[in-house]
Design a protein around this motif. Structure first.
Motif, PDB file in Angstrom:
ATOM      1  N   UNK A 191       0.834  -1.194   0.000  1.00 16.12           N
ATOM      2  CA  UNK A 191       0.000   0.000   0.000  1.00 16.12           C
ATOM      3  C   UNK A 191       0.871   1.247   0.000  1.00 16.12           C
ATOM      4  N   UNK A 192       2.011   1.178   0.687  1.00 14.87           N
ATOM      5  CA  UNK A 192       2.929   2.322   0.737  1.00 14.87           C
ATOM      6  C   UNK A 192       3.596   2.580  -0.609  1.00 14.87           C
ATOM      7  N   UNK A 193       3.627   1.578  -1.464  1.00 18.32           N
ATOM      8  CA  UNK A 193       4.175   1.759  -2.807  1.00 18.32           C
ATOM      9  C   UNK A 193       3.087   2.176  -3.790  1.00 18.32           C
ATOM     10  N   UNK A 194       1.888   2.395  -3.276  1.00 16.19           N
ATOM     11  CA  UNK A 194       0.738   2.718  -4.117  1.00 16.19           C
ATOM     12  C   UNK A 194       0.162   4.070  -3.705  1.00 16.19           C
ATOM     13  N   UNK A 195      -0.703   4.599  -4.551  1.00 19.20           N
ATOM     14  CA  UNK A 195      -1.350   5.868  -4.245  1.00 19.20           C
ATOM     15  C   UNK A 195      -2.814   5.684  -3.873  1.00 19.20           C
ATOM     16  N   UNK A 222     -14.009   2.585  -3.010  1.00 18.61           N
ATOM     17  CA  UNK A 222     -12.698   3.063  -2.553  1.00 18.61           C
ATOM     18  C   UNK A 222     -12.369   2.566  -1.142  1.00 18.61           C
ATOM     19  N   UNK A 223     -11.156   2.093  -0.971  1.00 13.78           N
ATOM     20  CA  UNK A 223     -10.643   1.731   0.354  1.00 13.78           C
ATOM     21  C   UNK A 223      -9.753   2.863   0.862  1.00 13.78           C
ATOM     22  N   UNK A 224      -8.915   3.384  -0.030  1.00 11.11           N
ATOM     23  CA  UNK A 224      -8.082   4.552   0.263  1.00 11.11           C
ATOM     24  C   UNK A 224      -7.817   5.254  -1.068  1.00 11.11           C
ATOM     25  N   UNK A 225      -8.418   6.436  -1.240  1.00 11.00           N
ATOM     26  CA  UNK A 225      -8.311   7.104  -2.531  1.00 11.00           C
ATOM     27  C   UNK A 225      -6.976   7.790  -2.752  1.00 11.00           C
ATOM     28  N   UNK A 226      -6.389   8.345  -1.698  1.00 10.86           N
ATOM     29  CA  UNK A 226      -5.106   9.024  -1.850  1.00 10.86           C
ATOM     30  C   UNK A 226      -5.187  10.128  -2.887  1.00 10.86           C
ATOM     31  N   UNK A 227      -4.362  10.029  -3.940  1.00 15.43           N
ATOM     32  CA  UNK A 227      -4.325  11.055  -4.983  1.00 15.43           C
ATOM     33  C   UNK A 227      -5.402  10.849  -6.056  1.00 15.43           C
ATOM     34  N   UNK A 247       2.877 -14.937 -15.400  1.00 17.61           N
ATOM     35  CA  UNK A 247       1.620 -15.427 -14.824  1.00 17.61           C
ATOM     36  C   UNK A 247       1.053 -14.489 -13.760  1.00 17.61           C
ATOM     37  N   UNK A 248      -0.267 -14.357 -13.752  1.00 16.19           N
ATOM     38  CA  UNK A 248      -0.972 -13.625 -12.685  1.00 16.19           C
ATOM     39  C   UNK A 248      -2.307 -14.316 -12.476  1.00 16.19           C
ATOM     40  N   UNK A 249      -2.348 -15.181 -11.493  1.00 18.04           N
ATOM     41  CA  UNK A 249      -3.543 -16.001 -11.252  1.00 18.04           C
ATOM     42  C   UNK A 249      -4.765 -15.133 -10.979  1.00 18.04           C
ATOM     43  N   UNK A 250      -4.566 -13.999 -10.293  1.00 18.83           N
ATOM     44  CA  UNK A 250      -5.687 -13.129  -9.952  1.00 18.83           C
ATOM     45  C   UNK A 250      -6.409 -12.620 -11.196  1.00 18.83           C
ATOM     46  N   UNK A 251      -5.655 -12.331 -12.250  1.00 18.79           N
ATOM     47  CA  UNK A 251      -6.255 -11.776 -13.458  1.00 18.79           C
ATOM     48  C   UNK A 251      -6.958 -12.843 -14.298  1.00 18.79           C
ATOM     49  N   UNK A 252      -6.790 -14.102 -13.913  1.00 18.96           N
ATOM     50  CA  UNK A 252      -7.448 -15.186 -14.636  1.00 18.96           C
ATOM     51  C   UNK A 252      -8.784 -15.564 -14.010  1.00 18.96           C
ATOM     52  N   UNK A 253      -9.034 -15.046 -12.809  1.00 14.02           N
ATOM     53  CA  UNK A 253     -10.290 -15.349 -12.113  1.00 14.02           C
ATOM     54  C   UNK A 253     -11.081 -14.059 -11.954  1.00 14.02           C
ATOM     55  N   UNK A 254     -11.889 -13.745 -12.931  1.00 14.46           N
ATOM     56  CA  UNK A 254     -12.600 -12.458 -12.935  1.00 14.46           C
ATOM     57  C   UNK A 254     -13.867 -12.479 -12.085  1.00 14.46           C
ATOM     58  N   UNK A 255     -14.194 -13.613 -11.475  1.00 18.10           N
ATOM     59  CA  UNK A 255     -15.419 -13.693 -10.676  1.00 18.10           C
ATOM     60  C   UNK A 255     -15.251 -13.234  -9.245  1.00 18.10           C
ATOM     61  N   UNK A 256     -14.018 -13.020  -8.791  1.00 17.01           N
ATOM     62  CA  UNK A 256     -13.761 -12.679  -7.391  1.00 17.01           C
ATOM     63  C   UNK A 256     -13.605 -11.179  -7.199  1.00 17.01           C
ATOM     64  N   UNK A 257     -13.891 -10.738  -5.984  1.00 14.86           N
ATOM     65  CA  UNK A 257     -13.560  -9.373  -5.594  1.00 14.86           C
ATOM     66  C   UNK A 257     -12.094  -9.306  -5.204  1.00 14.86           C
ATOM     67  N   UNK A 258     -11.464  -8.180  -5.524  1.00 20.15           N
ATOM     68  CA  UNK A 258     -10.051  -8.007  -5.208  1.00 20.15           C
ATOM     69  C   UNK A 258      -9.798  -6.655  -4.547  1.00 20.15           C
ATOM     70  N   UNK A 259      -8.774  -6.637  -3.709  1.00 19.99           N
ATOM     71  CA  UNK A 259      -8.196  -5.382  -3.246  1.00 19.99           C
ATOM     72  C   UNK A 259      -7.139  -5.016  -4.281  1.00 19.99           C
ATOM     73  N   UNK A 260      -7.395  -3.956  -5.015  1.00 20.66           N
ATOM     74  CA  UNK A 260      -6.504  -3.559  -6.105  1.00 20.66           C
ATOM     75  C   UNK A 260      -5.824  -2.251  -5.754  1.00 20.66           C
ATOM     76  N   UNK A 261      -4.506  -2.222  -5.891  1.00 22.61           N
ATOM     77  CA  UNK A 261      -3.718  -1.038  -5.591  1.00 22.61           C
ATOM     78  C   UNK A 261      -3.061  -0.528  -6.861  1.00 22.61           C
ATOM     79  N   UNK A 262      -2.850   0.774  -6.923  1.00 18.58           N
ATOM     80  CA  UNK A 262      -2.232   1.341  -8.106  1.00 18.58           C
ATOM     81  C   UNK A 262      -1.658   2.716  -7.866  1.00 18.58           C
ATOM     82  N   UNK A 263      -0.989   3.226  -8.871  1.00 18.67           N
ATOM     83  CA  UNK A 263      -0.422   4.577  -8.806  1.00 18.67           C
ATOM     84  C   UNK A 263      -0.263   5.126 -10.221  1.00 18.67           C
ATOM     85  N   UNK A 264      -0.173   6.447 -10.307  1.00 20.49           N
ATOM     86  CA  UNK A 264      -0.040   7.132 -11.588  1.00 20.49           C
ATOM     87  C   UNK A 264       1.435   7.214 -11.958  1.00 20.49           C
TER      88      UNK A 264
END
Length: 303
Positions: A191-195, A222-227, A247-264
């Motif tokens: 999370x600290x590496x994300x916005x 939103x869990x933490x919107x940040x910027x 490989x990214x197993x999470x991206x192959x299972x589109x039926x689940x909810x995920x905590x997704x982190x990102x940054x610009x």
């Protein structure tokens, strides 16, 4: 004989203080003039490595020099800066990432400081930069390998040891943002590496050049919107950098909810972390509880 004593003393100290570094794996080359003061003229002193200096507390020795070899003058500054590197060590991009970093952030307590060799820096840099770039971080200027010695006394890893870590042909590592443990500290570090962090499902994943384009379902909590602004959240599209083939197993299972982190980064929002939304996990629940109040290192994280 008198001139050999300092070299013998340093070799003995390094062997005992770095128990994981075998003589066959590391070399300590030549001798360097006394460096009892740093470049600003401030005398160096020994101090115990504090337990909350997570990067180096378990590195194999108990005392460090301050100011360190990156010119951090207080332990508070060292902890602030070093905390950004803990997730990179967890990614195990190179077998001696921690030793290399701690030789600078928390150098072993000797009268004459010992820098890592230039080729050791280059080895760690070349192994870890692809993972850092997946999160949108370049190799930092403060660790420019040209700064480190080639001929002076320095910490070096033999080439034979490097060959042992070579991955077999056809080896395909998991995409770094997808290779996440269900551990509270790991989730908070990412999370600290994300916005920002959101809860959502994935609608579609497409390959786009060397990346993967991640299109989300319309419902995004939103869990933490940040910027990230609310209007940007509605049209948010993420990119998994250099992730077209890993490989990214999470991206192959589109039926689940995920905590997704990102940054610009540049002109894109990049995916920096993805965890299955699993309220049955005690570690996940603890991370969710702490995520809004968790204090990240003030220095921009490297991962």
């Amino acid at each position: 004989m008198k001139n050999l004593l300092p070299k013998l003393w340093i070799f003995i100290v390094l062997v005992f203080f770095f128990p994981s570094l075998k003589a066959s794996e590391y070399e300590y080359i030549n001798w360097k003039p006394d460096m009892g003061v740093n470049s600003y003229g401030k005398s160096r002193q020994c101090m115990n490595i504090p337990e909350d200096l997570r990067l180096c507390f378990n590195v194999g020795y108990q005392q460090m020099l301050l100011p360190n070899l990156l010119e951090h003058e207080t332990i508070a500054e060292v902890k602030q800066q070093a905390g950004s590197w803990v997730p990179l060590v967890h990614k195990a991009c190179h077998p001696v990432t921690q030793v290399f970093l701690c030789s600078l952030f928390a150098p072993v307590c000797l009268e004459t400081p010992i820098y890592p060799c230039r080729w050791l820096c280059e080895d760690v840099r070349d192994s870890c930069t692809p993972i850092m770039e997946a999160y949108g971080f370049p190799w930092p200027e403060m660790l420019t390998c040209d700064k480190f010695p080639q001929d002076d006394l320095c910490i070096s890893m033999n080439n034979t040891n490097s060959n042992e870590t070579t991955k077999p042909a056809g080896f395909s590592p998991v995409c770094p943002p997808c290779d996440n443990e269900m551990d509270t500290d790991v989730i908070l570090e990412h999370m600290c590496a994300s916005e920002f962090a959101i809860k959502t499902k994935i609608k579609e994943v497409k390959k786009e050049n060397l990346d993967r384009k991640v299109i989300l379902q319309k419902r995004r909590k939103p869990v933490k919107l940040g910027t990230l602004k609310k209007q940007d959240l509605k049209k948010l599209v993420l990119f998994l950098k250099n992730g077209a083939d890993c490989p990214c197993q999470q991206l192959e299972n589109t039926g689940s909810n995920y905590l997704i982190m990102g940054r610009w980064v540049g002109k894109q929002y990049i995916l920096t972390g993805i965890h299955k939304w699993d309220k049955s996990s005690k570690e996940f629940r603890k991370a969710l509880k702490k995520i809004k109040s968790h204090k990240c290192p003030a220095f921009e994280s490297v991962l």
